[in-house]
Design a protein around this motif. Structure first.
Motif, PDB file in Angstrom:
ATOM      1  N   TYR A 153       0.809  -1.220   0.000  1.00  0.00           N
ATOM      2  CA  TYR A 153       0.000   0.000   0.000  1.00  0.00           C
ATOM      3  C   TYR A 153       0.842   1.270   0.000  1.00  0.00           C
ATOM      4  CZ  TYR A 153      -4.145  -2.825   1.207  1.00  0.00           C
ATOM      5  OH  TYR A 153      -5.189  -3.727   1.206  1.00  0.00           O
ATOM      6  N   ARG A 154       2.166   1.125   0.098  1.00  0.00           N
ATOM      7  CA  ARG A 154       3.079   2.281   0.181  1.00  0.00           C
ATOM      8  C   ARG A 154       2.656   3.219   1.298  1.00  0.00           C
ATOM      9  NH1 ARG A 154       6.506   2.262  -4.131  1.00  0.00           N
ATOM     10  NH2 ARG A 154       5.829   1.220  -6.042  1.00  0.00           N
ATOM     11  N   THR A 164       7.054  10.751  -6.084  1.00  0.00           N
ATOM     12  CA  THR A 164       6.285  10.288  -7.239  1.00  0.00           C
ATOM     13  C   THR A 164       5.698   8.897  -7.022  1.00  0.00           C
ATOM     14  OG1 THR A 164       8.414   9.596  -8.172  1.00  0.00           O
ATOM     15  CG2 THR A 164       7.481  11.668  -8.971  1.00  0.00           C
ATOM     16  N   GLN A 165       6.132   8.213  -5.962  1.00  0.00           N
ATOM     17  CA  GLN A 165       5.650   6.862  -5.699  1.00  0.00           C
ATOM     18  C   GLN A 165       4.401   6.838  -4.821  1.00  0.00           C
ATOM     19  OE1 GLN A 165       9.460   5.482  -4.063  1.00  0.00           O
ATOM     20  NE2 GLN A 165       9.704   4.120  -5.819  1.00  0.00           N
ATOM     21  N   ALA A 166       4.013   7.976  -4.285  1.00  0.00           N
ATOM     22  CA  ALA A 166       2.909   8.025  -3.332  1.00  0.00           C
ATOM     23  C   ALA A 166       1.578   8.276  -4.032  1.00  0.00           C
ATOM     24  CB  ALA A 166       3.166   9.129  -2.302  1.00  0.00           C
ATOM     25  N   THR A 167       0.509   7.753  -3.434  1.00  0.00           N
ATOM     26  CA  THR A 167      -0.841   8.061  -3.897  1.00  0.00           C
ATOM     27  C   THR A 167      -1.293   9.382  -3.273  1.00  0.00           C
ATOM     28  OG1 THR A 167      -1.809   6.820  -2.063  1.00  0.00           O
ATOM     29  CG2 THR A 167      -1.403   5.622  -4.106  1.00  0.00           C
ATOM     30  N   GLY A 168      -2.472   9.862  -3.635  1.00  0.00           N
ATOM     31  CA  GLY A 168      -3.013  11.071  -3.027  1.00  0.00           C
ATOM     32  C   GLY A 168      -3.378  10.836  -1.573  1.00  0.00           C
ATOM     33  N   GLU A 171      -6.626   8.589  -0.782  1.00  0.00           N
ATOM     34  CA  GLU A 171      -6.421   7.174  -1.053  1.00  0.00           C
ATOM     35  C   GLU A 171      -5.435   6.574  -0.066  1.00  0.00           C
ATOM     36  OE1 GLU A 171      -6.492   3.399  -3.067  1.00  0.00           O
ATOM     37  OE2 GLU A 171      -7.889   5.071  -2.799  1.00  0.00           O
ATOM     38  N   TRP A 172      -4.387   7.310   0.259  1.00  0.00           N
ATOM     39  CA  TRP A 172      -3.394   6.842   1.233  1.00  0.00           C
ATOM     40  C   TRP A 172      -4.057   6.588   2.581  1.00  0.00           C
ATOM     41  CZ3 TRP A 172      -1.621   8.855   5.893  1.00  0.00           C
ATOM     42  CH2 TRP A 172      -0.450   8.289   6.410  1.00  0.00           C
ATOM     43  N   LYS A 175      -6.323   3.463   2.591  1.00  0.00           N
ATOM     44  CA  LYS A 175      -5.555   2.225   2.713  1.00  0.00           C
ATOM     45  C   LYS A 175      -5.066   2.025   4.144  1.00  0.00           C
ATOM     46  CE  LYS A 175      -3.985   1.947  -2.098  1.00  0.00           C
ATOM     47  NZ  LYS A 175      -2.817   2.069  -3.008  1.00  0.00           N
ATOM     48  N   SER A 268       1.583  14.331  -5.421  1.00  0.00           N
ATOM     49  CA  SER A 268       0.174  14.073  -5.133  1.00  0.00           C
ATOM     50  C   SER A 268      -0.058  13.977  -3.630  1.00  0.00           C
ATOM     51  CB  SER A 268      -0.281  12.778  -5.820  1.00  0.00           C
ATOM     52  OG  SER A 268       0.545  11.694  -5.422  1.00  0.00           O
ATOM     53  N   PHE A 269       0.977  13.582  -2.896  1.00  0.00           N
ATOM     54  CA  PHE A 269       0.895  13.491  -1.429  1.00  0.00           C
ATOM     55  C   PHE A 269       1.989  14.354  -0.823  1.00  0.00           C
ATOM     56  CE2 PHE A 269       1.809  11.620   2.709  1.00  0.00           C
ATOM     57  CZ  PHE A 269       0.535  11.467   3.241  1.00  0.00           C
TER      58      PHE A 269
END
Length: 402
Positions: A153-154, A164-168, A171-172, A175, A268-269
């Motif tokens: 889930y990073r 650049t690997q993170a979600t917003g 969404e983070w 999860k 994004s995050f």
């Protein structure tokens, strides 16, 4: 010869030993700052790219500062506390419903369905003190069942990650909310993830993005013009290449370039746990505000009481259990950063407040000595234990005091 706060001869010794780390190839470049009694010394050594390319590291070089982002986020949260928009011991659930009705693993080795109910809600104080009940697992990968989903889930806290690997953030947080906690809220200190949750909380309570709130309430008032969650095109030439030590090849290797850096664009995050870039002078402005009990010139960023609360020890010994690799028995945790609680080395003054960043940065404010020290490098730390360049810097800085 004395320069007031520091011995000139001993500052020269600091330069020589720091330059030695660069000359041996341990680190391509670095910038140091020491300040005491209003006297400030800055030294820039080495180059932005290993091997001498890219030009020299300068005082205005922009570094990825990683986890010394945490005290900045803590200060932002205290601004909201002082405005009574949120309170330290209130549940965060009205703003972060994704984290309501928590379940807690029976033990760290339990399957994800082996849980008990949380005894209480997570509070702002839990986030500031990294006691929400979720964080880094100090074990080899896949030792425990929950580690697989943390990585998948990073969520963070299990190793360095590019923005650049993170979600917003939504969404983070969704999860994260799908996973059980690893400890009861308030029970024990666990690294990192609480700080990223804090950043989402600040954004939702303030009604602004985290970056916008930090800029309006901290960066602009302090004149921190180069501190942000990304580097704009007109400043990208001031960003050095960032390295890690490749053990297999026994040499430095590129983790993030400059022209193609993951910090070139807004993420994004916006990670309150470790996403900022900054310069030595920008971070000094923040540290100096803390040393001045919340004041910057005629502006009062935070009250004296708020700063003193940030820099106080908020952990009991049992809450530090399992985190000895971070605290070493001589340090504890305030709001967003560590607090030294006993003299262990020449630089461990009780009450010294600050932290280190996994991307090769360290910064502490010492009210008892009226001192600030900051070291920025572009080499990733190899473990939670500080590298020799850090311990050398702090030994030399405190050794240079008059």
């Amino acid at each position: 010869m004395s320069t007031g706060g520091f011995s000139k001869a001993r500052l020269d010794r600091m330069h020589d030993i720091m330059a030695g780390h660069v000359e041996r190839g341990d680190i391509p470049g670095l910038v140091t700052l020491v300040s005491r009694r209003g006297e400030v010394h800055v030294d820039a050594i080495g180059t932005k790219v290993a091997g001498g390319a890219g030009g020299p590291v300068r005082r205005d070089t922009i570094f990825r500062i990683a986890s010394i982002t945490k005290p900045v986020a803590a200060a932002a949260a205290m601004i909201l506390v002082e405005e009574c928009k949120i309170r330290l011991d209130e549940s965060i659930e009205p703003w972060l419903p994704e984290l309501a009705n928590r379940r807690v693993l029976k033990s760290i080795s339990s399957r994800l369905d082996e849980t008990v109910p949380a005894l209480r809600a997570i509070t702002l104080r839990d986030l500031l003190t990294l006691r929400m009940g979720f964080g880094s697992v100090m074990a080899m990968p896949d030792t425990y069942p929950i580690q697989k989903l943390i990585r998948e889930y990073r969520i963070g806290g299990d190793g360095p990650m590019l923005p650049t690997q993170a979600t917003g953030p939504d969404e983070w947080l969704r999860k994260l909310g799908s996973l059980p906690l690893m400890a009861q809220p308030g029970e024990r200190w666990m690294y990192h993830v609480s700080s990223d949750v804090l950043g989402v909380l600040i954004a939702r309570v303030s009604g602004r993005s985290l970056g916008t709130f930090l800029r309006e309430r901290i960066f602009d008032p302090l004149g921190m013009k180069d501190t942000a969650f990304h580097v704009p095109p007109e400043k990208i030439d001031r960003l050095p290449v960032f390295y890690f030590f490749n053990r297999q090849a026994n040499q430095l290797a590129v983790f993030d370039g400059a022209e193609n850096s993951a910090w070139r664009q807004a993420p994004s995050f916006e990670s309150a746990g470790g996403g900022l870039v900054s310069t030595i002078d920008d971070y000094f402005a923040f540290s100096n505000m803390l040393l001045n009990k919340g004041k910057h010139g005629r502006e009062q960023i935070l009250s004296r009481a708020a700063v003193e609360l940030m820099m106080a020890d908020h952990l009991l010994p049992e809450q530090r259990k399992g985190a000895e690799i971070f605290f070493g028995g001589f340090s504890s945790w305030g709001f967003g950063a560590a607090v030294d609680i006993r003299r262990h080395d020449v630089f461990n003054t009780p009450g010294r407040y600050g932290w280190t960043g996994g991307f090769g940065t360290t910064a502490y404010t010492d009210p008892a000595e009226d001192m600030i020290g900051i070291l920025f490098t572009q080499r990733m730390m190899d473990s939670p234990e500080p590298p020799k360049v850090f311990t050398d810097f702090w030994t030399l800085a405190y050794g240079a005091m008059e």
